[in-house]
Design a protein around this motif. Structure first.
Motif, PDB file in Angstrom:
ATOM      1  N   PRO A   1       0.925  -1.285  -0.056  1.00 31.42           N
ATOM      2  CA  PRO A   1       0.172  -0.109  -0.098  1.00 31.42           C
ATOM      3  C   PRO A   1       0.805   1.268  -0.011  1.00 31.42           C
ATOM      4  O   PRO A   1       0.150   2.225   0.062  1.00 31.42           O
ATOM      5  CB  PRO A   1      -0.805   0.095   1.376  1.00 31.42           C
ATOM      6  CG  PRO A   1       0.162  -0.804   2.299  1.00 31.42           C
ATOM      7  CD  PRO A   1       0.927  -1.849   1.226  1.00 31.42           C
ATOM      8  N   SER A   2       2.262   1.174  -0.029  1.00 31.19           N
ATOM      9  CA  SER A   2       3.038   2.374  -0.103  1.00 31.19           C
ATOM     10  C   SER A   2       2.957   3.092  -1.405  1.00 31.19           C
ATOM     11  O   SER A   2       3.506   3.968  -1.558  1.00 31.19           O
ATOM     12  CB  SER A   2       4.422   2.064   0.618  1.00 31.19           C
ATOM     13  OG  SER A   2       4.977   1.113  -0.484  1.00 31.19           O
ATOM     14  N   GLN A   3       2.822   2.207  -2.487  1.00 30.34           N
ATOM     15  CA  GLN A   3       2.506   2.740  -3.742  1.00 30.34           C
ATOM     16  C   GLN A   3       1.507   3.953  -3.817  1.00 30.34           C
ATOM     17  O   GLN A   3       0.663   3.973  -3.083  1.00 30.34           O
ATOM     18  CB  GLN A   3       2.325   1.716  -4.879  1.00 30.34           C
ATOM     19  CG  GLN A   3       3.336   0.671  -4.888  1.00 30.34           C
ATOM     20  CD  GLN A   3       3.161  -0.196  -6.200  1.00 30.34           C
ATOM     21  OE1 GLN A   3       3.104   0.347  -7.152  1.00 30.34           O
ATOM     22  NE2 GLN A   3       2.794  -1.567  -5.691  1.00 30.34           N
ATOM     23  N   ARG A   4       1.934   5.015  -4.939  1.00 25.04           N
ATOM     24  CA  ARG A   4       1.065   6.113  -4.953  1.00 25.04           C
ATOM     25  C   ARG A   4       0.214   5.951  -6.069  1.00 25.04           C
ATOM     26  O   ARG A   4       0.544   5.562  -7.303  1.00 25.04           O
ATOM     27  CB  ARG A   4       1.831   7.254  -4.769  1.00 25.04           C
ATOM     28  CG  ARG A   4       2.555   7.385  -3.702  1.00 25.04           C
ATOM     29  CD  ARG A   4       3.227   8.743  -3.559  1.00 25.04           C
ATOM     30  NE  ARG A   4       2.443  10.054  -3.098  1.00 25.04           N
ATOM     31  CZ  ARG A   4       2.125  10.200  -1.915  1.00 25.04           C
ATOM     32  NH1 ARG A   4       2.429   9.411  -0.843  1.00 25.04           N
ATOM     33  NH2 ARG A   4       0.847  11.057  -1.630  1.00 25.04           N
TER      34      ARG A   4
ATOM     35  N   MET B   1      -7.156   6.272   0.899  1.00 27.10           N
ATOM     36  CA  MET B   1      -7.396   4.772   1.488  1.00 27.10           C
ATOM     37  C   MET B   1      -6.009   4.139   1.580  1.00 27.10           C
ATOM     38  O   MET B   1      -5.625   3.380   2.507  1.00 27.10           O
ATOM     39  CB  MET B   1      -8.239   3.984   0.486  1.00 27.10           C
ATOM     40  CG  MET B   1      -8.597   2.422   0.937  1.00 27.10           C
ATOM     41  SD  MET B   1      -9.750   1.538  -0.057  1.00 27.10           S
ATOM     42  CE  MET B   1      -8.471   1.560  -1.714  1.00 27.10           C
ATOM     43  N   LEU B   2      -5.060   4.346   0.655  1.00 26.32           N
ATOM     44  CA  LEU B   2      -3.946   3.626   0.427  1.00 26.32           C
ATOM     45  C   LEU B   2      -3.025   4.284   1.692  1.00 26.32           C
ATOM     46  O   LEU B   2      -2.214   3.586   2.252  1.00 26.32           O
ATOM     47  CB  LEU B   2      -3.114   3.759  -0.802  1.00 26.32           C
ATOM     48  CG  LEU B   2      -3.699   2.937  -1.817  1.00 26.32           C
ATOM     49  CD1 LEU B   2      -2.886   3.204  -3.210  1.00 26.32           C
ATOM     50  CD2 LEU B   2      -3.621   1.384  -1.787  1.00 26.32           C
ATOM     51  N   ARG B   3      -3.067   5.637   1.898  1.00 22.27           N
ATOM     52  CA  ARG B   3      -2.120   5.885   2.909  1.00 22.27           C
ATOM     53  C   ARG B   3      -2.758   5.630   4.155  1.00 22.27           C
ATOM     54  O   ARG B   3      -1.958   5.509   5.187  1.00 22.27           O
ATOM     55  CB  ARG B   3      -2.269   7.537   2.647  1.00 22.27           C
ATOM     56  CG  ARG B   3      -1.976   8.237   1.778  1.00 22.27           C
ATOM     57  CD  ARG B   3      -0.295   8.236   1.467  1.00 22.27           C
ATOM     58  NE  ARG B   3       0.397   7.008   1.314  1.00 22.27           N
ATOM     59  CZ  ARG B   3       0.339   6.495   0.142  1.00 22.27           C
ATOM     60  NH1 ARG B   3      -0.414   6.784  -0.909  1.00 22.27           N
ATOM     61  NH2 ARG B   3       0.741   4.968  -0.047  1.00 22.27           N
ATOM     62  N   SER B   4      -4.015   5.485   4.414  1.00 23.10           N
ATOM     63  CA  SER B   4      -4.450   4.999   5.776  1.00 23.10           C
ATOM     64  C   SER B   4      -3.859   3.450   5.920  1.00 23.10           C
ATOM     65  O   SER B   4      -3.759   3.045   7.111  1.00 23.10           O
ATOM     66  CB  SER B   4      -6.079   4.661   5.584  1.00 23.10           C
ATOM     67  OG  SER B   4      -6.596   6.155   5.517  1.00 23.10           O
TER      68      SER B   4
END
Length: 208
Positions: A169-172, A192-195
């Motif tokens: 999930p660290s990808q942007r 959502m990915l940052r969470s």
């Protein structure tokens, strides 16, 4: 459009034929001498008059007997006042009147319809070509616009698939170029990915 243009061309052609016969009728006089045959007088040279339009002209007495015609004139049928068709010719007939208003003869003027037919064929060809060309341009423009519109969605889909495969999930998510529905979706997925990334980092810290 094609029907209107075709009708206008035919109306203009009929108007030219009718105008020409009216000019001839106004300039010709048919004289009936006491002795001898009637003859056409005071009229223009028919050969010169019909030359520019490759037409035919004929002058008749009141009984329908031919008095004069241009060299190489086509058969135009018996004289009947008004517009008519004879074979592939459009024929206009007008009465010749004396100074007292008495009908003394008739003049015919005819032109081939092949010129009109070829003109209307070219008009229809241009219209069909314009429709086909416009349709092709619309299709190409639609494909180009659709491709441009789908490019951000395709980029989001590719990034989402890569995240699903790597479980990272660290990808942007790709940065949205426009502030529209696709841009709103990209920002929502990015949040959502940052969470998820923050939650994973907290778990790793807790485990340590």
């Amino acid at each position: 459009i094609g029907k209107i243009a075709t009708q206008r061309i035919r109306d203009d052609f009929n108007g030219e034929v009718n105008s020409a016969v009216q000019i001839l009728a106004s300039e010709f006089r048919v004289v009936y001498p006491t002795f001898g045959e009637p003859e056409a007088q005071r009229g223009p040279s028919l050969d010169a008059f019909v030359l520019p339009d490759d037409a035919s002209a004929r002058v008749f007495d009141v009984n329908g007997n031919l008095l004069e015609q241009n060299k190489g004139a086509e058969a135009l049928g018996p004289p009947h006042p008004g517009l008519s068709s004879h074979g592939d010719m459009r024929v206009a007939t007008a009465a010749i009147s004396s100074e007292s208003g008495e009908i003394t003869g008739y003049v015919q003027y005819g032109r081939s319809l092949s010129h009109v037919d070829s003109t209307t064929d070219r008009v229809w060809l241009l219209i069909v070509g314009g429709i086909l060309g416009g349709t092709l341009l619309a299709v190409f423009a639609g494909v180009a616009i659709a491709g441009r519109a789908m490019r951000p969605i395709a980029s989001l889909t590719a990034t989402a698939k890569e995240i699903a495969t790597t479980r990272d999930p660290s990808q942007r998510m790709p940065e949205p170029a426009n502030d529209d529905e696709v841009g709103e979706l990209a920002r929502t997925l990015e949040k959502m990915l940052r969470s998820l990334d923050a939650a994973r980092a907290e778990r790793e810290d807790a485990m340590q």
